[in-house]
Design a protein around this motif. Structure first.
Motif, short mmCIF file in Angstrom:
data_model
loop_
_atom_site.label_atom_id
_atom_site.label_comp_id
_atom_site.label_asym_id
_atom_site.label_seq_id
_atom_site.Cartn_x
_atom_site.Cartn_y
_atom_site.Cartn_z
N VAL A 2 -8.70 48.47 102.26
CA VAL A 2 -7.57 47.86 101.58
C VAL A 2 -6.29 48.17 102.36
N GLN A 3 -5.48 47.16 102.50
CA GLN A 3 -4.18 47.35 103.15
C GLN A 3 -3.09 46.75 102.29
N LEU A 4 -1.97 47.45 102.22
CA LEU A 4 -0.81 47.00 101.48
C LEU A 4 0.37 46.94 102.45
N GLN A 5 1.16 45.89 102.34
CA GLN A 5 2.29 45.71 103.24
C GLN A 5 3.50 45.24 102.46
N GLU A 6 4.56 46.05 102.50
CA GLU A 6 5.80 45.67 101.83
C GLU A 6 6.63 44.75 102.72
N SER A 7 7.37 43.87 102.10
CA SER A 7 8.30 43.03 102.85
C SER A 7 9.49 42.68 101.97
N GLY A 8 10.61 42.44 102.62
CA GLY A 8 11.82 42.10 101.89
C GLY A 8 13.04 42.49 102.69
N PRO A 9 14.22 42.13 102.20
CA PRO A 9 15.45 42.44 102.92
C PRO A 9 15.72 43.92 102.95
N GLY A 10 16.21 44.39 104.06
CA GLY A 10 16.52 45.80 104.19
C GLY A 10 17.91 46.15 103.68
N LEU A 11 18.73 45.14 103.43
CA LEU A 11 20.10 45.36 102.99
C LEU A 11 20.41 44.45 101.81
N VAL A 12 20.90 45.05 100.75
CA VAL A 12 21.28 44.31 99.56
C VAL A 12 22.68 44.76 99.14
N LYS A 13 23.47 43.82 98.69
CA LYS A 13 24.82 44.16 98.25
C LYS A 13 24.81 44.64 96.80
N PRO A 14 25.72 45.54 96.47
CA PRO A 14 25.80 46.00 95.08
C PRO A 14 25.96 44.83 94.12
N SER A 15 25.33 44.93 92.98
CA SER A 15 25.31 43.95 91.89
C SER A 15 24.35 42.79 92.16
N GLN A 16 23.79 42.71 93.36
CA GLN A 16 22.83 41.66 93.64
C GLN A 16 21.41 42.09 93.23
N THR A 17 20.47 41.19 93.42
CA THR A 17 19.08 41.46 93.06
C THR A 17 18.26 41.81 94.29
N LEU A 18 17.54 42.92 94.17
CA LEU A 18 16.62 43.33 95.22
C LEU A 18 15.25 42.72 94.94
N SER A 19 14.69 42.06 95.93
CA SER A 19 13.37 41.45 95.78
C SER A 19 12.45 41.92 96.90
N LEU A 20 11.33 42.50 96.53
CA LEU A 20 10.34 42.96 97.50
C LEU A 20 8.97 42.37 97.15
N THR A 21 8.17 42.19 98.17
CA THR A 21 6.80 41.71 97.99
C THR A 21 5.82 42.69 98.61
N CYS A 22 4.72 42.92 97.94
CA CYS A 22 3.64 43.72 98.48
C CYS A 22 2.42 42.82 98.66
N SER A 23 2.06 42.57 99.90
CA SER A 23 0.90 41.74 100.21
C SER A 23 -0.33 42.63 100.35
N VAL A 24 -1.39 42.24 99.69
CA VAL A 24 -2.60 43.05 99.64
C VAL A 24 -3.74 42.34 100.36
N SER A 25 -4.44 43.05 101.21
CA SER A 25 -5.62 42.51 101.86
C SER A 25 -6.77 43.50 101.72
N GLY A 26 -7.99 42.98 101.79
CA GLY A 26 -9.16 43.83 101.68
C GLY A 26 -9.57 44.15 100.26
N GLY A 27 -8.89 43.57 99.29
CA GLY A 27 -9.22 43.80 97.89
C GLY A 27 -8.37 42.93 97.01
N SER A 28 -8.90 42.54 95.88
CA SER A 28 -8.17 41.65 94.98
C SER A 28 -7.32 42.43 93.98
N ILE A 29 -6.14 41.92 93.71
CA ILE A 29 -5.27 42.58 92.74
C ILE A 29 -5.75 42.37 91.30
N THR A 30 -6.80 41.57 91.13
CA THR A 30 -7.36 41.36 89.80
C THR A 30 -8.62 42.18 89.56
#
Length: 120
Positions: A2-30
């Motif tokens: 199983v491998q997990l990989q985070e992705s998303g912006p490295g810089l966010v401004k105060p009061s904004q929304t931080l959004s990250l994604t974790c992509s999973v391989s080698g196994g199902s999240i269900t």
């Protein structure tokens, strides 16, 4: 493997929304009894659990977090996401995604982590 990989912006401004994604391989999240977590480590501090989404789509969040938090998933893409709204500098951290197995009660796979800075 199983491998997990985070992705998303490295810089966010105060009061904004931080959004990250974790992509999973080698196994199902269900897959039964697995929970998919977001964990962060602020500079100079220990690990802090942010929240999780379960194999069944259930969610749980750390009630001590000040920023509104939402974790969702896309089963067709086999990934899960984190959104923190109205971020402050306190939300700056290395963010990790990790898999937790309820059968043995430990985190068995982790992503490498992604640095998030909150700054204008």
């Amino acid at each position: 493997q199983v491998q997990l990989q985070e992705s998303g912006p490295g810089l966010v401004k105060p009061s904004q929304t931080l959004s990250l994604t974790c992509s999973v391989s080698g196994g199902s999240i269900t897959t039964n009894r697995y929970y998919w977590n977001w964990i962060r480590q602020p500079p100079g501090k220990g690990l802090e659990w942010v929240g999780a989404i379960g194999y069944d789509g259930s969610t749980a969040y750390n009630p001590s977090l000040k920023s509104p938090t939402s974790i969702n998933r896309d089963t067709s893409k086999n990934h899960f996401t984190l959104q923190l709204s109205s971020v402050t500098p306190e939300d700056a951290a290395v963010y990790y995604c990790a898999r937790f197995y309820s059968g043995s009660h430990y985190y068995d796979y982790w992503g490498q982590g992604t640095q998030v800075t909150v700054s204008s």
